[in-house]
Motif scaffolding. Sequence first.
Motif, PDB file in Angstrom:
ATOM      1  N   ARG A 102       0.809  -1.217   0.000  1.00  0.00           N
ATOM      2  CA  ARG A 102       0.000   0.000   0.000  1.00  0.00           C
ATOM      3  C   ARG A 102       0.847   1.273   0.000  1.00  0.00           C
ATOM      4  O   ARG A 102       0.311   2.377  -0.069  1.00  0.00           O
ATOM      5  CB  ARG A 102      -0.920   0.005   1.221  1.00  0.00           C
ATOM      6  CG  ARG A 102      -1.938  -1.124   1.238  1.00  0.00           C
ATOM      7  CD  ARG A 102      -2.622  -1.216   2.575  1.00  0.00           C
ATOM      8  NE  ARG A 102      -1.659  -1.485   3.649  1.00  0.00           N
ATOM      9  CZ  ARG A 102      -1.977  -1.576   4.943  1.00  0.00           C
ATOM     10  NH1 ARG A 102      -3.228  -1.367   5.314  1.00  0.00           N
ATOM     11  NH2 ARG A 102      -1.053  -1.840   5.840  1.00  0.00           N
ATOM     12  N   THR A 103       2.175   1.120   0.116  1.00  0.00           N
ATOM     13  CA  THR A 103       3.062   2.281   0.152  1.00  0.00           C
ATOM     14  C   THR A 103       4.031   2.234  -1.024  1.00  0.00           C
ATOM     15  O   THR A 103       4.031   1.279  -1.813  1.00  0.00           O
ATOM     16  CB  THR A 103       3.855   2.318   1.475  1.00  0.00           C
ATOM     17  OG1 THR A 103       4.722   1.171   1.527  1.00  0.00           O
ATOM     18  CG2 THR A 103       2.921   2.299   2.675  1.00  0.00           C
ATOM     19  N   SER A 154      -0.892   5.350  12.968  1.00  0.00           N
ATOM     20  CA  SER A 154      -0.589   4.978  14.351  1.00  0.00           C
ATOM     21  C   SER A 154       0.635   4.072  14.423  1.00  0.00           C
ATOM     22  O   SER A 154       1.418   4.150  15.370  1.00  0.00           O
ATOM     23  CB  SER A 154      -1.799   4.291  14.991  1.00  0.00           C
ATOM     24  OG  SER A 154      -2.129   3.103  14.294  1.00  0.00           O
ATOM     25  N   THR A 155       0.816   3.209  13.397  1.00  0.00           N
ATOM     26  CA  THR A 155       1.999   2.334  13.388  1.00  0.00           C
ATOM     27  C   THR A 155       3.272   3.161  13.336  1.00  0.00           C
ATOM     28  O   THR A 155       4.221   2.926  14.096  1.00  0.00           O
ATOM     29  CB  THR A 155       1.954   1.377  12.182  1.00  0.00           C
ATOM     30  OG1 THR A 155       0.851   0.485  12.331  1.00  0.00           O
ATOM     31  CG2 THR A 155       3.239   0.559  12.086  1.00  0.00           C
ATOM     32  N   ASP A 156       3.329   4.144  12.445  1.00  0.00           N
ATOM     33  CA  ASP A 156       4.519   4.993  12.344  1.00  0.00           C
ATOM     34  C   ASP A 156       4.755   5.760  13.636  1.00  0.00           C
ATOM     35  O   ASP A 156       5.897   5.876  14.105  1.00  0.00           O
ATOM     36  CB  ASP A 156       4.372   5.971  11.178  1.00  0.00           C
ATOM     37  CG  ASP A 156       4.414   5.272   9.832  1.00  0.00           C
ATOM     38  OD1 ASP A 156       4.881   4.115   9.770  1.00  0.00           O
ATOM     39  OD2 ASP A 156       3.967   5.872   8.830  1.00  0.00           O
ATOM     40  N   CYS A 179       8.514   3.144   4.606  1.00  0.00           N
ATOM     41  CA  CYS A 179       7.735   4.188   3.957  1.00  0.00           C
ATOM     42  C   CYS A 179       6.606   4.610   4.895  1.00  0.00           C
ATOM     43  O   CYS A 179       6.017   3.782   5.590  1.00  0.00           O
ATOM     44  CB  CYS A 179       7.142   3.689   2.636  1.00  0.00           C
ATOM     45  SG  CYS A 179       8.111   4.153   1.206  1.00  0.00           S
ATOM     46  N   ALA A 180       6.326   5.895   4.900  1.00  0.00           N
ATOM     47  CA  ALA A 180       5.271   6.401   5.772  1.00  0.00           C
ATOM     48  C   ALA A 180       3.911   5.896   5.313  1.00  0.00           C
ATOM     49  O   ALA A 180       3.603   5.906   4.121  1.00  0.00           O
ATOM     50  CB  ALA A 180       5.286   7.921   5.780  1.00  0.00           C
ATOM     51  N   ASP A 181       3.108   5.433   6.277  1.00  0.00           N
ATOM     52  CA  ASP A 181       1.688   5.158   6.026  1.00  0.00           C
ATOM     53  C   ASP A 181       0.958   6.442   6.405  1.00  0.00           C
ATOM     54  O   ASP A 181       0.741   6.701   7.580  1.00  0.00           O
ATOM     55  CB  ASP A 181       1.177   4.016   6.905  1.00  0.00           C
ATOM     56  CG  ASP A 181       1.884   2.714   6.618  1.00  0.00           C
ATOM     57  OD1 ASP A 181       2.209   2.478   5.450  1.00  0.00           O
ATOM     58  OD2 ASP A 181       2.116   1.942   7.562  1.00  0.00           O
ATOM     59  N   ILE A 182       0.626   7.253   5.420  1.00  0.00           N
ATOM     60  CA  ILE A 182       0.060   8.555   5.754  1.00  0.00           C
ATOM     61  C   ILE A 182      -1.339   8.709   5.192  1.00  0.00           C
ATOM     62  O   ILE A 182      -1.727   8.063   4.226  1.00  0.00           O
ATOM     63  CB  ILE A 182       0.949   9.716   5.246  1.00  0.00           C
ATOM     64  CG1 ILE A 182       1.063   9.666   3.707  1.00  0.00           C
ATOM     65  CG2 ILE A 182       2.306   9.696   5.896  1.00  0.00           C
ATOM     66  CD1 ILE A 182       1.757  10.867   3.131  1.00  0.00           C
TER      67      ILE A 182
END
Length: 201
Positions: free
Chosen positions: A14-15, A128-130, A114-117
Amino acid sequence: MKRFANVLLIVDERTDYLAALERGVTLARNNQAKLTVCAIVSAVPGEMQMGILAVSPQEVLDIAVAEKRDWLEDRINSVEADGVSLDSKILTGKPFIEIIRQVLRNDHDLIIKCADISRGLGEIVFSSTDMHLMRKCPCPVWIIKPSSQSNYERILAAVDPDSPDLALVRVVDLLVGRPVDAVGRKRNRVRVAAAFILQLQ
């Protein structure tokens, strides 16, 4: 400067995982480090739950893990990783907990992810994971902005001033002292941030 020796790279379909994978391989090669590429199965995918009555939950989980492993191997084979000691691993469970457990079990000294944004109120918000990883992980965490350019111009390094080993200082040292290894250009702006709690009497 002590180089990174055991890097953990987290990838997710997804990233922008390909950019993170290429940067992880480059960083591992330049530091002569071991690179572990990891993907996570956090729950049984919804489309697989339809057959839950025909097989046990463990069997469904095993199928999901096998599919994720095949996906991960295909992604790893798509990058040039000559000269890099590379391993792969599938974790199952709550992502930030399993990532931290992996760090503790295998003594990783850097996480790349990679950021989950998402976007809220017009601003970029970390998942929240990041946030959990940045707050709780015992080693430096390098969060890569999705779809970012290959050469960084502005870098923010958040350092915990109370950390006994000041591990994140190594990241700043890497970016400032050996910028080509980490960010691929000779000129960049690095900002170091720290937060303090002031107790007023």
